[in-house]
Design a protein around this motif. Structure first.
Motif: not given
Length: 94
Positions: A17-20, A24-25, A81-86, A88-93
């Motif tokens: 997910i590109p930085p904003d 998240a990164g 999968k863990q990277l993508r999930m984590d 996404s969770a940070i971004y959506l959280g």
């Protein structure tokens, strides 16, 4: 994790997910630094980046990061999968 490993993890996360404003990164690197899965995944990502591009993950262009993520999805599906999930969770959280 070393500063170079953290930069690599941030680059990989930013490829998901590109930085904003959620950063998240960066936030992932703060929390994942001690995880064995992340240490091994970043190590493998660095090796794959050096093999394919001759430089570390943190020095890759966005399109190269995307290609590297496809490689990692095939070679290390658990890490990917863990990277993508984590990420996404940070971004959506937020």
């Amino acid at each position: 994790m070393t500063p170079q490993e953290i930069a690599a993890l941030v680059a990989l996360a930013d490829g998901i997910i590109p930085p904003d404003n959620a950063r998240a990164g960066e936030r992932l690197a703060e929390h994942a630094g001690s995880g064995e899965l992340y240490r091994k995944g970043v190590e493998a990502a660095q090796a794959a980046a050096r093999e394919k591009y001759g430089r570390g993950v943190e020095a890759l262009q966005p399109e190269e990061i995307h290609a590297l993520l496809r490689i990692l999805r095939e070679r290390l599906p658990g890490f990917f999968k863990q990277l993508r999930m984590d990420v996404s969770a940070i971004y959506l959280g937020d």
